[in-house]
Scaffold this active site. Structure first.
Site: not given
Length: 372
Positions: A15, A75, A94, A96, A118, A270
């Site tokens: 991605r 990520k 993201y 996490h 998120e 995650d």
């Protein structure tokens, strides 16, 4: 503002933070977009497409990180990327963090201002930047689990939909949110026997009205979880507590009670996973076996369908990228409390209450950050 888009370096992650269409919008709004060479090549977005959209192609990630004021990724930054972050820079991706103390420590040391997709909210209390990937992961989870149920993959040799005269697989979905409801939808389409367990009666009522008698809904008690998981062929872990580590709903002892060849697909990995036996895996080595149960715990599941996932993610993140770049992060977050909920790290401190609590830190109030 100078917006940087590095190539993702997590294992089998294809991605990209901004696709050419998003770059074109940013350039149209007067921003410079610096894209690392080859950032989107694996999903059909060559450097030529980025140039046509107005991007500047940079030779390597170091050049992108050095020049950009705002880094847009997919990520969480890997250690080599954290080393390139600096004070005054903004990271939008993201994160996490609740399940990743080393990353949190690294971001705090860097001095970067980190905004996590998120934990951004909307007026309805939903997580709009997480939802697209939750949809993807939810829809992927059942076909992935069905593949793992094949005997050659270590599974019990069970077909999810069964055949005439043979019962369908028992599919248990833990969590009825975005990923869980999408998993249930696909499992029903594959003609499995589907049970969704959630602690929200309101959500269970919604699912009952949506799917009717095609699924069974159960309130999340210890008894319900233990009884259903122990008898399941396929368990989908789709539990989410915004910003916080996922609760461990499936104990090691409960996994031991499952039949040999059963499968767990832990979408919540995650955030640490909702099974005691879960640990992150990669697309290179996606599964492992504990107590005879196949575990699929890939931490970037949507990376396997990267073209679809990147487009879906960009649809959700682009307005926020334009707001941060156009107004500056402090003004953008000050004007939008939902975007402000995405702030996780600033000036060496954690700012999201759930993340800070799970990692054992005191949270710096976002209001104080924005008022500075």
């Amino acid at each position: 503002m100078r917006i940087g888009v590095p190539k993702e370096i997590k294992t089998r992650e294809y991605r990209v933070g901004m696709v050419p269409a998003s770059v074109r919008e940013a350039v149209k709004h007067g921003h410079r977009v610096l894209v690392q060479a080859g950032a989107g090549a694996e999903i059909g977005h060559p450097d030529a497409a980025y140039r046509a959209a107005g991007a500047e192609i940079m030779a390597d990630s170091a050049s992108v990180f050095a020049e950009a004021e705002l880094i847009v990724k997919v990520k969480e930054p890997q250690p080599a990327e954290i080393a390139m972050l600096r004070e005054g820079q903004v990271l939008f991706t993201y994160l996490h963090l609740a399940a990743d103390k080393p990353q949190a420590d690294g971001l705090m040391r860097s001095g970067v201002t980190a905004i996590a997709y998120e934990t951004v909210t909307d007026a309805a209390g939903r997580l709009p930047l997480l939802a697209p990937m939750s949809e993807v992961a939810g829809r992927m989870s059942v076909p992935v689990g069905a593949h793992c149920l094949e005997k050659e993959q270590g599974g019990a040799g069970v077909l999810v939909g069964g055949v005439p005269g043979v019962p369908a697989a028992r599919v248990v979905v833990l969590g009825g949110g975005v990923s869980g409801s999408n998993a249930a939808r696909v499992a029903m389409g594959m003609e499995g026997q589907v049970t969704v367990i959630d602690r929200s009666l309101a959500r269970l009522q919604e699912l009952d009205l949506l799917f009717g008698s095609r699924i069974q809904t159960l309130f999340a008690t210890t008894d319900a979880i233990e009884n259903e998981v122990a008898a399941a062929d396929l368990v989908i872990g789709a539990v989410l507590v915004p910003g916080a580590a996922a609760p461990k709903l499936v104990s090691h002892a409960l996994v031991r009670q499952m039949h040999a060849g059963a499968v767990i697909v832990d979408i919540a990995i995650d955030q640490g996973g909702c099974c005691e036996t879960s640990r992150p895996t990669t697309h290179d080595h996606p599964t492992y076996v504990v107590e005879g149960v196949v575990h699929y715990c890939v931490a970037n599941m949507p990376g396997a369908v990267a073209r679809t996932a990147a487009a879906a993610l960009n649809n959700a993140t682009l307005p926020a990228v334009l707001a941060i770049a156009g107004k500056g992060w402090r003004a953008a977050l000050g004007e939008d409390r939902h975007l402000a909920a995405g702030l996780n790290v600033h000036a060496g401190q954690l700012t999201h209450p759930a993340v800070a609590r799970d990692l054992g830190f005191a949270a710096l109030p976002v209001e104080r950050v924005l008022a500075a």
